[in-house]
Motif scaffolding. Structure first.
Motif, mmCIF file in Angstrom:
data_model
loop_
_atom_site.group_PDB
_atom_site.id
_atom_site.type_symbol
_atom_site.label_atom_id
_atom_site.label_comp_id
_atom_site.label_asym_id
_atom_site.label_seq_id
_atom_site.Cartn_x
_atom_site.Cartn_y
_atom_site.Cartn_z
ATOM 1 N N GLY A 28 -102.048 35.454 33.976
ATOM 2 C CA GLY A 28 -100.949 34.371 33.976
ATOM 3 C C GLY A 28 -101.626 33.134 34.318
ATOM 4 O O GLY A 28 -102.795 32.900 34.851
ATOM 5 N N TRP A 29 -100.963 31.965 33.782
ATOM 6 C CA TRP A 29 -101.486 30.697 33.857
ATOM 7 C C TRP A 29 -101.712 30.267 35.203
ATOM 8 O O TRP A 29 -102.799 29.767 35.827
ATOM 9 C CB TRP A 29 -100.602 29.753 33.097
ATOM 10 N N ASP A 30 -100.524 30.422 36.068
ATOM 11 C CA ASP A 30 -100.606 30.070 37.450
ATOM 12 C C ASP A 30 -101.604 31.031 38.106
ATOM 13 O O ASP A 30 -102.306 30.603 39.159
ATOM 14 C CB ASP A 30 -99.072 30.014 38.194
ATOM 15 N N GLY A 31 -101.546 32.288 37.814
ATOM 16 C CA GLY A 31 -102.377 33.116 38.572
ATOM 17 C C GLY A 31 -103.794 32.815 38.312
ATOM 18 O O GLY A 31 -104.721 33.201 39.569
ATOM 19 N N ILE A 32 -104.375 32.522 37.146
ATOM 20 C CA ILE A 32 -105.783 32.381 36.962
ATOM 21 C C ILE A 32 -106.202 31.103 37.778
ATOM 22 O O ILE A 32 -107.290 31.342 38.351
ATOM 23 C CB ILE A 32 -106.271 32.140 35.698
ATOM 24 N N ILE A 33 -105.488 30.193 37.837
ATOM 25 C CA ILE A 33 -105.718 28.959 38.608
ATOM 26 C C ILE A 33 -105.826 29.314 40.327
ATOM 27 O O ILE A 33 -106.739 29.067 40.767
ATOM 28 C CB ILE A 33 -104.456 27.805 38.378
ATOM 29 N N ASP A 34 -104.706 30.109 40.592
ATOM 30 C CA ASP A 34 -104.861 30.589 41.824
ATOM 31 C C ASP A 34 -106.196 31.409 42.442
ATOM 32 O O ASP A 34 -106.581 31.231 43.468
ATOM 33 C CB ASP A 34 -103.570 31.349 42.254
ATOM 34 N N SER A 35 -106.255 32.362 41.340
ATOM 35 C CA SER A 35 -107.610 33.184 41.330
ATOM 36 C C SER A 35 -108.972 32.475 41.784
ATOM 37 O O SER A 35 -109.712 32.923 42.588
ATOM 38 C CB SER A 35 -107.547 33.958 40.539
ATOM 39 N N GLY B 297 -111.196 37.615 33.398
ATOM 40 C CA GLY B 297 -109.717 36.756 33.673
ATOM 41 C C GLY B 297 -109.264 36.161 32.558
ATOM 42 O O GLY B 297 -110.106 35.073 32.233
ATOM 43 N N LEU B 298 -108.174 36.030 32.355
ATOM 44 C CA LEU B 298 -107.410 35.029 31.445
ATOM 45 C C LEU B 298 -105.973 35.181 31.608
ATOM 46 O O LEU B 298 -105.425 35.607 32.539
ATOM 47 C CB LEU B 298 -107.707 35.555 29.872
ATOM 48 N N TRP B 299 -105.212 34.331 30.557
ATOM 49 C CA TRP B 299 -103.715 34.108 30.892
ATOM 50 C C TRP B 299 -102.939 34.742 29.804
ATOM 51 O O TRP B 299 -101.807 34.246 29.527
ATOM 52 C CB TRP B 299 -103.496 32.863 31.369
ATOM 53 N N TRP B 300 -103.514 35.774 28.967
ATOM 54 C CA TRP B 300 -102.398 36.280 27.973
ATOM 55 C C TRP B 300 -103.192 37.921 28.028
ATOM 56 O O TRP B 300 -104.218 38.183 28.421
ATOM 57 C CB TRP B 300 -102.495 35.716 26.936
ATOM 58 N N ASP B 301 -102.483 38.727 27.057
ATOM 59 C CA ASP B 301 -102.888 40.181 26.907
ATOM 60 C C ASP B 301 -103.827 40.436 25.999
ATOM 61 O O ASP B 301 -103.810 39.717 25.009
ATOM 62 C CB ASP B 301 -101.496 40.996 26.595
ATOM 63 N N GLU B 302 -104.868 40.965 26.410
ATOM 64 C CA GLU B 302 -105.997 41.231 25.206
ATOM 65 C C GLU B 302 -105.841 42.734 25.047
ATOM 66 O O GLU B 302 -105.787 43.535 26.080
ATOM 67 C CB GLU B 302 -107.427 40.746 25.544
ATOM 68 N N TYR B 303 -106.085 43.627 23.975
ATOM 69 C CA TYR B 303 -106.013 44.804 23.796
ATOM 70 C C TYR B 303 -106.970 45.560 23.314
ATOM 71 O O TYR B 303 -106.967 46.594 22.679
ATOM 72 C CB TYR B 303 -104.651 45.163 22.721
ATOM 73 N N TRP B 304 -108.170 45.328 23.476
ATOM 74 C CA TRP B 304 -109.389 45.856 23.261
ATOM 75 C C TRP B 304 -110.364 46.049 24.488
ATOM 76 O O TRP B 304 -111.231 44.954 24.710
ATOM 77 C CB TRP B 304 -110.070 45.416 21.909
ATOM 78 N N ASP C 277 -109.211 26.978 30.814
ATOM 79 C CA ASP C 277 -108.705 25.546 30.264
ATOM 80 C C ASP C 277 -109.559 24.643 30.977
ATOM 81 O O ASP C 277 -109.843 24.587 32.155
ATOM 82 C CB ASP C 277 -107.374 25.351 30.370
ATOM 83 N N LEU C 278 -110.186 23.463 30.218
ATOM 84 C CA LEU C 278 -110.876 22.582 31.021
ATOM 85 C C LEU C 278 -110.128 21.848 32.167
ATOM 86 O O LEU C 278 -110.746 21.291 32.892
ATOM 87 C CB LEU C 278 -111.271 21.503 29.976
ATOM 88 N N GLN C 279 -108.903 22.058 32.095
ATOM 89 C CA GLN C 279 -108.068 21.341 33.183
ATOM 90 C C GLN C 279 -108.474 22.073 34.597
ATOM 91 O O GLN C 279 -108.424 21.316 35.324
ATOM 92 C CB GLN C 279 -106.666 21.637 33.005
ATOM 93 N N PHE C 280 -108.654 23.169 34.552
ATOM 94 C CA PHE C 280 -108.977 23.988 35.721
ATOM 95 C C PHE C 280 -110.643 24.699 35.609
ATOM 96 O O PHE C 280 -111.177 25.386 36.542
ATOM 97 C CB PHE C 280 -108.099 25.230 36.137
ATOM 98 N N GLY C 281 -111.302 24.365 34.614
ATOM 99 C CA GLY C 281 -112.646 24.954 34.492
ATOM 100 C C GLY C 281 -113.742 23.862 35.024
ATOM 101 O O GLY C 281 -114.890 24.366 35.451
ATOM 102 N N ILE C 282 -113.623 22.693 34.946
ATOM 103 C CA ILE C 282 -114.538 21.642 35.266
ATOM 104 C C ILE C 282 -114.550 21.640 36.890
ATOM 105 O O ILE C 282 -115.817 21.532 37.253
ATOM 106 C CB ILE C 282 -114.208 20.252 34.553
#
Length: 495
Positions: A141-148, A87-94, A166-171
């Motif tokens: 998405g940014w809000d979605g990963i925090i909610d997940s 899970g992340l908050w942007w698109d990866e294509y591999w 992000d460390l804001q919601f990872g710690i």
């Protein structure tokens, strides 16, 4: 058993073109805008016109994939077709959804280097075949990963096997026991527990057993003092880099320069160019580091540390006594980008900002070491901006998940010259000497996490109370807010 290998580097066609884009991590903390821009630039940029470039043949691609399978480092386990989700908050294509570069392009993806993008796809194919699994990057998405994280992870049923945070919601999930220890799932001979070529553990207030990030030799998340070289030259002032080499670039000397650069250029009686100006978080981070001060890098708050007090007093001097710092606008972009519009001579900035603004000014913007404070020694620069991965509690067979992820992320087979293409990073600096200095200073980054954990705003209350509002002294503001920060650190105690 992991076998350390170095892949053979094939003949490549490097696709030229500077990437001048920033990755915006939308959310509550604007200071982290552009986080990990350098690490992700290769996949986030606009694809150059590569149709005329010579590409690998189908046979070459098949041979590359076969080699990847042979070179993989761990003894595989049959995962029965399991899909490992990241899970992340942007698109990866591999991942398993893309079989070719044409698939990526059809989905709206792009790349800056065709060869390395193909290598990544080959690595996915190798992992799929070896482990009998699938890989999926999930853009929450940014809000979605925090909610997940706040819902599925805390419930013990994670939506994803791995999360980029992000460390804001990872710690917080670490502190509350929702993240598995690296030492519990990583094999003893794993990269992360040995040489750290692929992954580096993140130190959290003295503990580095939970979060990890991609290793890199390029300090794309560093912060530098930057200055308008044309303005310094026009005033007949010696270059700050030269002063630093002689040990003369101190806070006192900086204060002299800031005063000299503060001018009324149009003669209307009002100052319109100032010696210093930047976003407030960068100001605090920069001057604290220059005095060897950290606010939150251990279990004890450093806001009241004498070195931090000295840093805030110097900031107060620039803004309220010398008045050589541009009055704070309380407008993020206005404060952050004052340097590129010629409104200030000195500022603190990260590489992505320098690159973003390179076409928005017509003067040389150079970097220099931050001036050394009375308790500093030049050995510390502000903390790196990094995003970190975690494997939550509730993920089954975390060992296999980690091994698959490490093998996939080591798509360059330990040849880091593929991974750490410096072109994007170097494009933000005017010459080779500046690039050398940027790398040297980037290696001195500290581990101060206050900007990621201070949700109650103790540090901002000190800055605003003294510098902006002027309703308290530095000492009064720190005394009133130090316990607030300590309480926050206490709630994040990591076992």
């Amino acid at each position: 058993m992991r076998r350390k290998t170095v892949g053979n580097k094939v003949v490549s066609v490097l696709l030229a073109g500077a990437l001048a884009a920033s990755l915006a991590a939308c959310g509550g903390n604007t200071a982290n805008t552009g986080a990990d821009a350098g690490n992700n630039a290769a996949d986030a940029g606009t694809k150059e016109d590569t149709k005329s470039a010579e590409t690998e043949t189908a046979a070459d691609t098949e041979e590359s994939s076969d080699a990847a399978v042979a070179d993989s480092g761990y003894e595989a386990k049959d995962l029965g077709g399991r899909t490992i989700k990241i899970g992340l908050w942007w698109d990866e294509y591999w991942d398993s959804n893309y079989q070719s570069l044409d698939d990526i392009e059809a989905a709206g993806g792009s790349w800056t280097n065709e060869e390395t993008m193909q290598m990544k796809l080959d690595a996915v194919r190798a992992v799929e075949e070896k482990w009998n699994c699938k890989i999926e990057w999930v853009n929450l998405g940014w809000d979605g990963i925090i909610d997940s994280i706040n819902t599925s992870v805390t419930a013990g049923t994670p939506d994803c096997d791995i999360y980029l945070t992000d460390l804001q919601f990872g710690i917080s999930p670490v502190a509350n026991g929702y993240v598995q220890k690296i030492s519990d799932y990583a094999p003893a001979d794993s990269d992360i527990l040995t040489d750290g070529t692929v992954f580096t553990k993140q130190n959290l207030l003295g503990n580095d057993d939970y979060l990890f990030h991609e290793s890199t030799t390029i300090p794309s998340g560093a912060m530098y003092m930057t200055y308008n070289a044309a303005m310094i030259d026009s005033l007949g002032l010696e270059a700050p880099e030269s002063l630093a080499e002689k040990g003369e670039w101190t806070w006192d000397k900086f204060a002299e320069y800031a005063k000299a650069c503060t001018q009324d250029t149009d003669g209307d009686g009002n100052m319109d160019v100032y010696g210093y100006g930047s976003a407030w978080t960068l100001t605090v981070q920069g001057f604290c580091a220059s005095n060897n001060a950290t606010i939150a890098d251990s279990s004890t708050e450093g806001l009241s540390d004498p070195k931090t007090v000295e840093a805030f007093n110097f900031i107060d001097q620039l803004y309220n006594v010398d008045k050589s710092a541009r009055p704070y606008q309380d407008d993020w972009n206005n404060d952050l980008l004052a340097f590129s519009s010629g409104k200030v001579a000195f500022a603190f900035a990260q590489p992505w900002i320098l690159i973003q603004e390179i076409d928005n000014h017509d003067f040389d913007m150079r970097i220099c070491p931050a001036p050394v404070g009375p308790s500093g020694d030049g050995s510390m620069t502000p903390a790196m901006i990094t995003n970190n991965y975690m494997i939550p509690v509730g993920v089954e067979d975390a060992t296999s998940v980690y091994c698959v992820f490490e093998e996939m992320m080591n798509w360059y087979h330990d040849d880091i010259s593929y991974r750490d293409d410096p072109e994007w990073f170097e494009s933000g600096f005017v010459d080779e000497d500046q690039v050398t200095l940027a790398n040297k200073l980037g290696a001195l980054a500290n581990n101060d996490l206050w900007n990621s954990i201070d949700s109650e705003g103790a540090v901002s209350k000190v800055f605003y109370g003294d510098v902006v509002n002027g309703d308290s002294t530095v000492s009064q503001a720190i005394e009133s807010n130090k316990q607030i920060l300590q309480d926050e650190i206490d709630t994040l105690k990591i076992q």
